[in-house]
Scaffold this active site. Structure first.
Site, short mmCIF file in Angstrom:
data_model
loop_
_atom_site.label_atom_id
_atom_site.label_comp_id
_atom_site.label_asym_id
_atom_site.label_seq_id
_atom_site.Cartn_x
_atom_site.Cartn_y
_atom_site.Cartn_z
N HIS A 306 0.85 -1.19 0.00
CA HIS A 306 0.00 0.00 0.00
C HIS A 306 0.88 1.24 0.00
CE1 HIS A 306 -3.64 2.26 0.47
NE2 HIS A 306 -3.25 2.77 1.64
N GLU A 317 2.74 -1.33 7.96
CA GLU A 317 2.72 -2.34 6.90
C GLU A 317 4.00 -3.18 6.93
OE1 GLU A 317 1.42 -2.84 2.21
OE2 GLU A 317 1.88 -0.83 2.98
N HIS A 343 -1.14 8.50 -5.26
CA HIS A 343 -2.20 7.67 -4.67
C HIS A 343 -3.49 7.83 -5.48
CE1 HIS A 343 -4.52 5.31 -2.12
NE2 HIS A 343 -4.24 5.83 -0.94
#
Length: 420
Positions: A306, A317, A343
């Site tokens: 991500h 993460e 993004h």
């Protein structure tokens, strides 16, 4: 019942790095940044003046101008990516059973450009009095992109939209995968679209302090896993994968990019915008995807993370990957392609899934750009291979793609090399 196998037979993409899947992929491998000063709206009152916008796309090359005016930009991008994917798949629309072909698209926000415009100009129609366009609602609503795609092609199969913020289009892929392997459809156009680079989108994310403000160096602003990271870079775009039941694909002689073999879904149940600091939901979603695929951690060679370039998100993460993969984590390649694309919000999952499966097909891992050796975060384990700054060739038997969204929504998809 025996589950059917699902393969990918078509790709389409419109991104800040290219107006096709091929152009996007080539620029991803080259480590190109899509970030630049925003041209489509006035940013003078905001802290952030840059984003990853699509470049040199002529909508009317794909969609009739009259029809395009009935669509928000995110819907236009969704339809274009779907048109590209169908063309790439070489599916003969006169021979397939359109009752068994579906469309599932993810979108995080939807027609925010339309909403902003309509509210802004409500009341300026002096002769007629205040009014909204009759297309206001059908342009704005989040589900309309999948509706337009099905209408364009005449596909009567499962048709709906998934909305889970930045995990939206990964959930679309997961749903499509499950419907096909359960025998509910022969093929599904699964993807996502988003276009929120406008005053509402930019101002809203700025007020949350979610965006990078590196206005003097936008191309290097998205810098996942670097200490100086200061937020994500907004982007717009769309991606489409045609998921198809294996025997259906073989019967029509389709080319096969890769096989989709697993999906995972979980919730952080922690905070409306922040990821769980220990990566609880991220651990659960990756474990779930591996279990669904019948795979062990050592079977995965690449993770498209991500990796948004936010402080807590990147650290959590990494913790989750180390927990799930153990010693195998140090044999993986990891990269955040958001360092290049920015993004894409609701479209991120589809575009990053496309990048992941192309890595599997071509045995090359794209880089995480914008990292400097003297910019290391003491909370991140750099013994892991983040594929910094340059693509790396290696055998990629299988790849995993993570997407996490506001609300604590997590989705994970796995692709592996296709073999008989």
């Amino acid at each position: 019942m025996e589950l059917k196998r699902v393969v990918v037979t078509g790709l389409g993409a419109v991104t800040p790095l290219g107006n096709t899947a091929e152009e996007t992929w080539n620029n991803i491998l080259a480590g190109v940044s899509g970030a630049a000063i925003i041209k489509t709206c006035d940013t003078s009152t905001f802290k952030t003046h840059f984003a990853c916008e699509i470049k040199n796309l002529k909508i009317t090359d794909y969609i009739d101008g009259k029809e395009a005016r009935k669509m928000d930009r995110y819907t236009q991008l969704a339809l274009i990516s779907a048109m590209q994917a169908v063309s790439d798949s070489k599916m003969d629309l006169d021979k397939v059973n359109k009752n068994r072909i579906g469309v599932i698209y993810g979108v995080g926000i939807g027609g925010i450009n339309t909403f902003e415009t309509e509210v802004k100009y409500y009341g300026v129609h002096e002769a007629e009095g205040p009014r909204f366009s009759p297309f206001f609602i059908p342009k704005m609503i989040a589900d309309i992109a999948s509706g337009h795609i099905s209408i364009h092609f005449g596909f009567h199969g499962p048709n709906y939209t998934t909305t889970s913020a930045c995990a939206s289009s990964s959930h679309a892929l997961a749903d499509a995968f499950n419907l096909i392997r359960l025998g509910k459809a022969d093929a599904i156009l699964a993807g996502g679209a988003e276009s929120a680079i406008c005053a509402c989108g930019l101002g809203g994310f700025n007020s949350m302090k979610a965006l990078s403000t590196r206005n003097d160096d936008p191309e290097r602003a998205s810098r996942p896993f670097s200490k100086s990271r200061d937020g994500f870079v907004m982007a717009e775009g769309s991606g489409c994968l045609i998921l198809e039941e294996l025997e259906h694909a073989k019967a029509r002689g389709a080319k096969i990019y890769a096989e989709m073999v697993g999906e995972g879904m979980s919730a952080d149940a922690y905070h409306i915008t922040a990821s769980h600091p220990e990566g609880l939901g991220a651990r659960l979603v990756m474990k779930s995807a591996l279990e669904d695929a019948g795979m062990q951690p050592e079977d995965i060679d690449y993770i498209n993370v991500h990796g948004t370039s936010t402080h807590v998100g990147d650290i959590s993460e990494v913790k989750a990957i180390k927990d799930v993969f153990g010693k195998a984590a140090y044999k993986l390649n990891i990269s955040s392609t958001k360092s290049m694309t920015g993004h894409l919000l609701g479209a991120a999952g589809a575009v990053e899934a496309m990048i992941t499966l192309l890595s599997v097909q071509n045995d090359i891992v794209p880089p995480t750009i914008n990292h400097d050796e003297d910019d290391k975060d003491e909370e991140i384990d750099y013994n892991l291979n983040f594929t910094f700054n340059k693509a790396q060739k290696r055998t990629v038997r299988a790849g995993l793609s993570n997407t996490f969204g506001f609300g604590g929504h997590n989705a994970c998809v796995i692709f592996k090399k296709y073999a008989e």
